[in-house]
Structures are given as structure tokens and as C-alpha cells.
Motif scaffolding. Sequence first.
Motif, PDB file in Angstrom:
ATOM      1  N   LEU A  51      29.062 -13.456 -17.334  1.00 58.77           N
ATOM      2  CA  LEU A  51      30.393 -12.618 -17.846  1.00 58.77           C
ATOM      3  C   LEU A  51      31.171 -13.422 -18.397  1.00 58.77           C
ATOM      4  O   LEU A  51      31.987 -14.696 -18.203  1.00 58.77           O
ATOM      5  CB  LEU A  51      31.117 -11.667 -16.551  1.00 58.77           C
ATOM      6  CG  LEU A  51      29.845 -10.971 -16.199  1.00 58.77           C
ATOM      7  CD1 LEU A  51      30.802 -10.200 -15.070  1.00 58.77           C
ATOM      8  CD2 LEU A  51      29.761  -9.720 -17.082  1.00 58.77           C
ATOM      9  N   LEU A  52      31.465 -13.625 -20.344  1.00 65.07           N
ATOM     10  CA  LEU A  52      32.352 -14.377 -20.782  1.00 65.07           C
ATOM     11  C   LEU A  52      33.835 -13.994 -20.226  1.00 65.07           C
ATOM     12  O   LEU A  52      34.884 -13.964 -20.788  1.00 65.07           O
ATOM     13  CB  LEU A  52      31.418 -14.405 -21.901  1.00 65.07           C
ATOM     14  CG  LEU A  52      30.140 -14.532 -22.054  1.00 65.07           C
ATOM     15  CD1 LEU A  52      30.276 -14.396 -23.800  1.00 65.07           C
ATOM     16  CD2 LEU A  52      29.628 -15.605 -21.873  1.00 65.07           C
ATOM     17  N   PHE A  53      33.866 -14.305 -19.033  1.00 69.73           N
ATOM     18  CA  PHE A  53      35.887 -14.102 -18.717  1.00 69.73           C
ATOM     19  C   PHE A  53      36.218 -15.341 -19.763  1.00 69.73           C
ATOM     20  O   PHE A  53      37.968 -15.047 -19.982  1.00 69.73           O
ATOM     21  CB  PHE A  53      35.547 -14.696 -16.814  1.00 69.73           C
ATOM     22  CG  PHE A  53      35.616 -13.432 -16.843  1.00 69.73           C
ATOM     23  CD1 PHE A  53      35.969 -12.504 -16.529  1.00 69.73           C
ATOM     24  CD2 PHE A  53      34.278 -13.045 -15.829  1.00 69.73           C
ATOM     25  CE1 PHE A  53      36.191 -11.406 -15.557  1.00 69.73           C
ATOM     26  CE2 PHE A  53      34.500 -11.630 -15.054  1.00 69.73           C
ATOM     27  CZ  PHE A  53      35.204 -10.629 -15.057  1.00 69.73           C
ATOM     28  N   TYR A  54      35.806 -16.557 -19.747  1.00 69.89           N
ATOM     29  CA  TYR A  54      36.576 -18.275 -19.844  1.00 69.89           C
ATOM     30  C   TYR A  54      37.029 -17.989 -21.423  1.00 69.89           C
ATOM     31  O   TYR A  54      37.894 -17.988 -22.247  1.00 69.89           O
ATOM     32  CB  TYR A  54      35.554 -19.382 -19.762  1.00 69.89           C
ATOM     33  CG  TYR A  54      35.631 -19.603 -18.587  1.00 69.89           C
ATOM     34  CD1 TYR A  54      37.289 -19.933 -17.626  1.00 69.89           C
ATOM     35  CD2 TYR A  54      34.787 -19.704 -17.711  1.00 69.89           C
ATOM     36  CE1 TYR A  54      36.986 -20.656 -16.493  1.00 69.89           C
ATOM     37  CE2 TYR A  54      34.603 -19.752 -16.327  1.00 69.89           C
ATOM     38  CZ  TYR A  54      36.160 -20.538 -15.982  1.00 69.89           C
ATOM     39  OH  TYR A  54      35.643 -20.778 -14.096  1.00 69.89           O
ATOM     40  N   VAL A  55      36.078 -16.851 -22.271  1.00 66.35           N
ATOM     41  CA  VAL A  55      35.919 -16.675 -23.606  1.00 66.35           C
ATOM     42  C   VAL A  55      37.508 -15.841 -24.130  1.00 66.35           C
ATOM     43  O   VAL A  55      38.194 -16.130 -24.922  1.00 66.35           O
ATOM     44  CB  VAL A  55      34.924 -16.473 -24.354  1.00 66.35           C
ATOM     45  CG1 VAL A  55      34.926 -15.515 -26.088  1.00 66.35           C
ATOM     46  CG2 VAL A  55      33.687 -17.201 -24.621  1.00 66.35           C
ATOM     47  N   LEU A  56      36.702 -14.392 -23.118  1.00 72.35           N
ATOM     48  CA  LEU A  56      38.282 -13.313 -23.242  1.00 72.35           C
ATOM     49  C   LEU A  56      39.651 -14.267 -23.123  1.00 72.35           C
ATOM     50  O   LEU A  56      40.661 -13.553 -23.421  1.00 72.35           O
ATOM     51  CB  LEU A  56      37.273 -12.184 -22.157  1.00 72.35           C
ATOM     52  CG  LEU A  56      36.524 -11.446 -22.804  1.00 72.35           C
ATOM     53  CD1 LEU A  56      35.770 -10.212 -21.914  1.00 72.35           C
ATOM     54  CD2 LEU A  56      36.281 -11.307 -23.979  1.00 72.35           C
ATOM     55  N   GLU A  57      39.627 -14.651 -21.827  1.00 72.09           N
ATOM     56  CA  GLU A  57      41.142 -15.179 -20.888  1.00 72.09           C
ATOM     57  C   GLU A  57      41.722 -16.019 -22.509  1.00 72.09           C
ATOM     58  O   GLU A  57      42.804 -16.478 -22.808  1.00 72.09           O
ATOM     59  CB  GLU A  57      40.698 -16.308 -19.676  1.00 72.09           C
ATOM     60  CG  GLU A  57      40.565 -15.219 -19.214  1.00 72.09           C
ATOM     61  CD  GLU A  57      40.097 -16.169 -17.560  1.00 72.09           C
ATOM     62  OE1 GLU A  57      39.764 -16.898 -17.651  1.00 72.09           O
ATOM     63  OE2 GLU A  57      40.075 -15.468 -16.277  1.00 72.09           O
ATOM     64  N   TYR A  58      40.777 -17.195 -23.215  1.00 73.38           N
ATOM     65  CA  TYR A  58      41.030 -18.053 -23.821  1.00 73.38           C
ATOM     66  C   TYR A  58      41.254 -16.926 -25.155  1.00 73.38           C
ATOM     67  O   TYR A  58      43.196 -17.136 -25.656  1.00 73.38           O
ATOM     68  CB  TYR A  58      40.277 -18.669 -24.629  1.00 73.38           C
ATOM     69  CG  TYR A  58      40.337 -19.707 -25.601  1.00 73.38           C
ATOM     70  CD1 TYR A  58      41.165 -20.719 -25.672  1.00 73.38           C
ATOM     71  CD2 TYR A  58      40.230 -19.463 -27.321  1.00 73.38           C
ATOM     72  CE1 TYR A  58      41.331 -21.587 -26.982  1.00 73.38           C
ATOM     73  CE2 TYR A  58      40.637 -19.927 -28.743  1.00 73.38           C
ATOM     74  CZ  TYR A  58      41.389 -20.864 -28.158  1.00 73.38           C
ATOM     75  OH  TYR A  58      41.238 -22.244 -28.766  1.00 73.38           O
ATOM     76  N   VAL A  59      41.158 -15.811 -25.266  1.00 74.43           N
ATOM     77  CA  VAL A  59      40.797 -15.105 -26.697  1.00 74.43           C
ATOM     78  C   VAL A  59      42.396 -13.936 -26.254  1.00 74.43           C
ATOM     79  O   VAL A  59      43.597 -14.371 -27.382  1.00 74.43           O
ATOM     80  CB  VAL A  59      39.720 -13.499 -27.219  1.00 74.43           C
ATOM     81  CG1 VAL A  59      40.817 -12.770 -28.203  1.00 74.43           C
ATOM     82  CG2 VAL A  59      39.530 -14.951 -27.335  1.00 74.43           C
ATOM     83  N   GLU A  60      42.916 -13.948 -25.032  1.00 76.89           N
ATOM     84  CA  GLU A  60      44.413 -13.161 -24.375  1.00 76.89           C
ATOM     85  C   GLU A  60      44.692 -14.075 -24.466  1.00 76.89           C
ATOM     86  O   GLU A  60      46.069 -13.610 -24.978  1.00 76.89           O
ATOM     87  CB  GLU A  60      43.407 -12.691 -22.913  1.00 76.89           C
ATOM     88  CG  GLU A  60      44.757 -12.455 -23.084  1.00 76.89           C
ATOM     89  CD  GLU A  60      44.519 -12.095 -20.943  1.00 76.89           C
ATOM     90  OE1 GLU A  60      45.892 -11.221 -20.127  1.00 76.89           O
ATOM     91  OE2 GLU A  60      44.108 -12.342 -20.163  1.00 76.89           O
ATOM     92  N   GLY A  74      42.085  -5.836 -22.124  1.00 81.33           N
ATOM     93  CA  GLY A  74      41.731  -4.760 -21.611  1.00 81.33           C
ATOM     94  C   GLY A  74      40.528  -5.195 -21.196  1.00 81.33           C
ATOM     95  O   GLY A  74      40.234  -4.400 -20.383  1.00 81.33           O
ATOM     96  N   LEU A  75      39.537  -5.542 -21.662  1.00 81.37           N
ATOM     97  CA  LEU A  75      38.068  -5.831 -21.498  1.00 81.37           C
ATOM     98  C   LEU A  75      38.092  -6.572 -20.152  1.00 81.37           C
ATOM     99  O   LEU A  75      37.579  -6.272 -19.116  1.00 81.37           O
ATOM    100  CB  LEU A  75      37.414  -6.678 -22.721  1.00 81.37           C
ATOM    101  CG  LEU A  75      36.815  -5.724 -23.662  1.00 81.37           C
ATOM    102  CD1 LEU A  75      36.426  -6.466 -25.054  1.00 81.37           C
ATOM    103  CD2 LEU A  75      36.163  -5.347 -23.347  1.00 81.37           C
ATOM    104  N   ILE A  76      38.827  -7.687 -19.853  1.00 80.02           N
ATOM    105  CA  ILE A  76      38.786  -8.522 -18.571  1.00 80.02           C
ATOM    106  C   ILE A  76      39.603  -6.829 -17.370  1.00 80.02           C
ATOM    107  O   ILE A  76      39.027  -7.620 -16.716  1.00 80.02           O
ATOM    108  CB  ILE A  76      39.765  -9.824 -18.702  1.00 80.02           C
ATOM    109  CG1 ILE A  76      39.675 -10.605 -20.049  1.00 80.02           C
ATOM    110  CG2 ILE A  76      39.681 -10.165 -17.218  1.00 80.02           C
ATOM    111  CD1 ILE A  76      41.249 -11.746 -19.819  1.00 80.02           C
TER     112      ILE A  76
END
Length: 255
Positions: A51-60, A74-76
Motif C-alpha cells: 500500500l503506497l502510504f508514503y506516496v499518498l502522504e507525500y501528495v497529502e 481521504g484515500l489514506i
Amino acid sequence: MVSPEIQKDIAHCFAEVIVNSIIEEIGGDVFCLMVDESADVSDKEQMAKWLLFYVLEYVEKYGLNDSKRSQARGLIDYLQDFDFVFHLHLMLIILGHANALSLCLQRKNRDILEAMLEVKSTKEKFQEIRDDGWESLWEKTYSFCDEHGTARLDMEEEYIERHKPRKKTNRTNYQHYRWDCVNPVLDLLLIEFNDRFSETNSNLLTCMAAFNPKDSFADFKLDSLMELAKLYPNDFSSFQMKDLAHELDIYIDNV
């Protein structure tokens, strides 16, 4: 039956049904789920999820605009929600059985009859999951939630639509997850099985196993040959069927 193209078609159908169900459930949000399917030398299948948490957290934090940052947030949240955990376990169960069937069909020593038995067994397993697999799926989901700190849902409480939390659903969580999520997915898979392997097609493939040269044509039996002939009513009249039975009986005795 055992060709890679057919196996890929079956796998793609499974994946499409499940992914579409999940996409519909989360309202069309886009997220990235990488599933790595592998089997080691001991034939122990493994399903590794990334699960690409790091990518999503970066985008957040650093997204180009508020919309992107909000979507990532929202996806996180969703990736840590009971709803996602439930659908992930459902997907892993179904794809696990589909992968086992695919591996069986790829074995070069499988004949048509064995392949059809594997297909039948997998279809029966999906039916069993639909009818009696709820408790197991529910327990696995709850166990995962407890292990990873994800809040459980009480199955007796009213289901709340995550995109419309104020709207009354008049459905319990149990009714939603079992009757609106699990059963429709499995029903579509069973329909797909029945379309690809109808009773007529299955009987045809099973009867054709009589021509398998394995063990000096050990499966070359009268009953199978007669059943095969019945599938071609335009070629064999009732009188010809009677003659064929006698002729085949004599032929088999003398071969």
C-alpha cells in the motif's frame, strides 16, 4: 482449456469483477494497490500487498493543489478503514482460489478430465464461500482489525454510507456487507463460470477425455463415447445410436 490465453481471460474476469465492486463501493476514488502474486519452489502461494502510504502522504503534504491533497488524505483514511480491510480480505480469498486453479491448469501433466475436475472444484468452492463462508471472512477481517488497530464495525448497527453519512440506509452492516458486497461478487463469478463452462461444454470436454491416449486409452469407455454421441443429435438418430452402442461395444472388446 489449459492454454495461457484462457487462463489469463479467467483471471482478468475475476479481477475485473472484484475491482469494479471495490471502485463502486468507494465512490470512484482512485487508489493504488499493488498485489504481488508469487509461488516459491515449495509451491506455497504468497499474496504480498503493498500500500503506497508514503506516496499518498507525500501528495497529502506537497500536492499541487488543495483537491489533490484532499483526495490523498481521504484515500489514506480509507486504507485504514474497516470497509477497505473487509474488501481486501474478500479479494484475497477469491484471487487465492483463482490463482490455485490457474497453477493447476498450467501443469503439463494435466489431462482434460483432471482440468475439468479442478474447474468444478473451484466453482463449488466459490458456491461454498457464498453460502457458508461469511463467518470465516468476518472473523478474519475482525482479527486483522484487532491486530492493526483498525476500528471494528458492529454488524447489527445501521450501515452508514461513507459518501452520504446523513442519509438513512435502512440496512444493517451485516445486510450491507453480506448481501450487497459478498454475494453479488460471488454471484457474478459463478455466472462467469457457468457462461464459460456450461453443462453442455463441460460434458463435451469430459466425454472427450475418452480419447486420451494415457495408459493405453484407459478412458476409452462405452458410456463416455455414447454420452459424447448424444451431444450431436443431428448426426446420430435414435436408430443410429442403438447401432453405435453395439458397434462400439464390439470394437472396444477387440481393441
